[in-house]
Design an enzyme around this catalytic site. Structure first.
Site, PDB file in Angstrom:
ATOM      1  NE  ARG A  44      -4.068  -1.901   2.253  1.00 36.43           N
ATOM      2  CZ  ARG A  44      -5.070  -2.041   2.972  1.00 36.43           C
ATOM      3  NH1 ARG A  44      -5.396  -0.901   3.962  1.00 36.43           N
ATOM      4  NH2 ARG A  44      -5.739  -2.871   2.956  1.00 36.43           N
ATOM      5  CG  ASP A 153     -13.084   7.766   8.016  1.00 39.28           C
ATOM      6  OD1 ASP A 153     -13.897   6.895   8.466  1.00 39.28           O
ATOM      7  OD2 ASP A 153     -12.047   7.524   8.082  1.00 39.28           O
TER       8      ASP A 153
HETATM    9  C1  LIG Z   1     -14.254  -0.610   8.474  1.00 37.37           C
HETATM   10  S1  LIG Z   1     -14.568   1.002   8.193  1.00 37.37           S
HETATM   11  C2  LIG Z   1     -15.978   1.116   9.078  1.00 37.37           C
HETATM   12  C3  LIG Z   1     -17.001   1.980   8.402  1.00 37.37           C
HETATM   13  C4  LIG Z   1     -18.695   2.083   9.026  1.00 37.37           C
HETATM   14  N1  LIG Z   1     -18.564   2.443  10.398  1.00 37.37           N
HETATM   15  C5  LIG Z   1     -19.375   0.632   8.912  1.00 37.37           C
HETATM   16  O1  LIG Z   1     -19.590  -0.096   9.870  1.00 37.37           O
HETATM   17  O2  LIG Z   1     -19.665   0.184   7.797  1.00 37.37           O
HETATM   18  C6  LIG Z   1     -13.440   2.025   9.734  1.00 37.37           C
HETATM   19  C7  LIG Z   1     -13.214   3.432   9.377  1.00 37.37           C
HETATM   20  O3  LIG Z   1     -12.827   3.825  10.783  1.00 37.37           O
HETATM   21  C8  LIG Z   1     -11.930   4.943  10.185  1.00 37.37           C
HETATM   22  N2  LIG Z   1     -11.085   5.330  11.415  1.00 37.37           N
HETATM   23  C9  LIG Z   1      -9.839   4.314  11.626  1.00 37.37           C
HETATM   24  N3  LIG Z   1      -9.140   5.014  12.706  1.00 37.37           N
HETATM   25  C10 LIG Z   1      -9.856   6.055  12.999  1.00 37.37           C
HETATM   26  C11 LIG Z   1      -9.571   7.129  14.000  1.00 37.37           C
HETATM   27  N4  LIG Z   1      -8.703   7.190  14.721  1.00 37.37           N
HETATM   28  N5  LIG Z   1     -10.712   8.467  13.929  1.00 37.37           N
HETATM   29  C12 LIG Z   1     -11.602   8.318  13.147  1.00 37.37           C
HETATM   30  N6  LIG Z   1     -11.822   7.300  12.104  1.00 37.37           N
HETATM   31  C13 LIG Z   1     -10.991   6.418  12.058  1.00 37.37           C
HETATM   32  C14 LIG Z   1     -11.133   4.526   9.046  1.00 37.37           C
HETATM   33  O4  LIG Z   1     -10.623   5.334   8.018  1.00 37.37           O
HETATM   34  C15 LIG Z   1     -12.523   3.549   8.164  1.00 37.37           C
HETATM   35  O5  LIG Z   1     -12.902   4.592   7.124  1.00 37.37           O
END
Ligand SMILES: C[S@@+](CC[C@H](N)C(=O)[O-])C[C@H]1O[C@@H](n2cnc3c(N)ncnc32)[C@H](O)[C@@H]1O
Length: 291
Positions: A44, A153
């Site tokens: 990546r 996000d």
């Molecule tokens: C697997 S996705 C889940 C999306 C949605 N909540 C769902 O369940 O379908 C996880 C998301 O969390 C975000 N994320 C990870 N670490 C984070 C942080 N420290 N603060 C805010 N967002 C974060 C990632 O960028 C990603 O878009």
């Protein structure tokens, strides 16, 4: 479609460099990149090195650590986050939203009150727009009331995606024909959410481990499939912070593999599958304190 560009074999990632990158990612985002993910990290990131004209990871890491590396740290986190999501993912939460959560909130909105929902870790916005669709189905006159969804996000690319509100055929495949007709506008290669729903949702970049600038409480918080990537301590800190952001009687929804380990340390009661509600007596006390 273009074939993916081949990896630059001259650039390799040593164990020490992997550890250094994992430490930076953890420091910036709270995400734990587990050992064994070295080849995923390399696959990546090598293009980021190319883009910056770096020929090895040690100079990339030095750049990330320097004051000029602020912007690149955002790219780093963006490249390594998992953004898997979908419309009406874990649909039981949207059923609870429709049947139990929204009716009293909409009654309040119709009486002139304010209703706030938050999709924390919103990824592409599919979760926030699923909340918006559920609101529109329950109250087609929603635009007349003070109802807002905040979608946040850490990943700037995801925030931009959410604002753009465009989803390809794959992303909308799970939506019924009826929902597509009502809430999506077909474009050349994809679909866009209708303006009325878009105006319900505000997208913002926010690292959940930083300070939260939002004032006021939330009636509903979705933070699903986000904290699984954090340490147990960071998760617990976040549950406590979310709890403090809930309005009296507020609902908290988390992902299918996420649990609050010890409810006695919180003011939340279980309220369905991976759903919690701020305890009624605490809500009452909170409300009295606000008078
Ligand atoms: C697997 S996705 C889940 C999306 C949605 N909540 C769902 O369940 O379908 C996880 C998301 O969390 C975000 N994320 C990870 N670490 C984070 C942080 N420290 N603060 C805010 N967002 C974060 C990632 O960028 C990603 O878009």
């Amino acid at each position: 479609m273009n074939a993916p560009a081949p990896k630059d074999e001259r650039i390799t990632l040593s164990a020490e460099e992997f550890d250094a990158l994992a430490a930076i990612v953890h420091e910036v985002s709270g995400i734990v990149v587990s050992a064994g993910k070295s080849s995923m990290v390399h696959s990546r990131l090598w293009k980021r090195l190319r883009a910056l004209g770096k020929s090895d990871y040690s100079s990339y890491i030095a750049h990330l650590r320097s004051p000029e590396g602020v912007e690149e740290r955002r790219h780093l986190v963006s490249a390594l986050t998992t953004n898997v999501t979908g419309f009406f993912r874990e649909n039981h939460h949207f059923e609870t939203l429709r049947d139990q959560v929204l009716p009293p909130l909409l009654a309040r909105a119709r009486a002139g009150g304010r209703v706030r929902l938050w999709s924390a870790g919103c990824s592409t916005g599919a979760e926030a727009y699923s909340m918006a669709i559920t609101i529109a189905q329950t109250a087609p006159d929603f635009a007349n009331y003070d109802i807002r969804i905040l979608a946040t996000d850490i990943d700037p690319l995801m925030v931009a995606h959410g604002k753009e509100a465009r989803f390809d055929l794959n992303a909308v495949a799970g939506l019924s024909e009826d929902l597509r007709t009502q809430f999506l506008i077909p474009a050349e290669n994809d679909f866009q959410i209708i303006p009325a729903l878009r105006s319900l949702v505000q997208f913002r970049e926010l690292n959940l481990h930083d300070a939260w600038p939002m004032s006021g409480g939330f009636d509903v918080i979705f933070c699903r499939n986000v904290v699984i990537y954090f340490t147990p301590e960071a998760r617990m800190r976040l549950w406590t912070r979310f709890e403090s952001k809930l309005a009296p009687g507020g609902w908290m929804f988390m992902g299918h593999s996420e649990r609050i380990p010890d409810l006695t340390q919180t003011r939340l009661d279980p309220a369905g599958i991976t759903a919690y509600r701020l305890r009624a007596e605490d809500a009452a006390t909170k409300a009295t304190q606000c008078l």
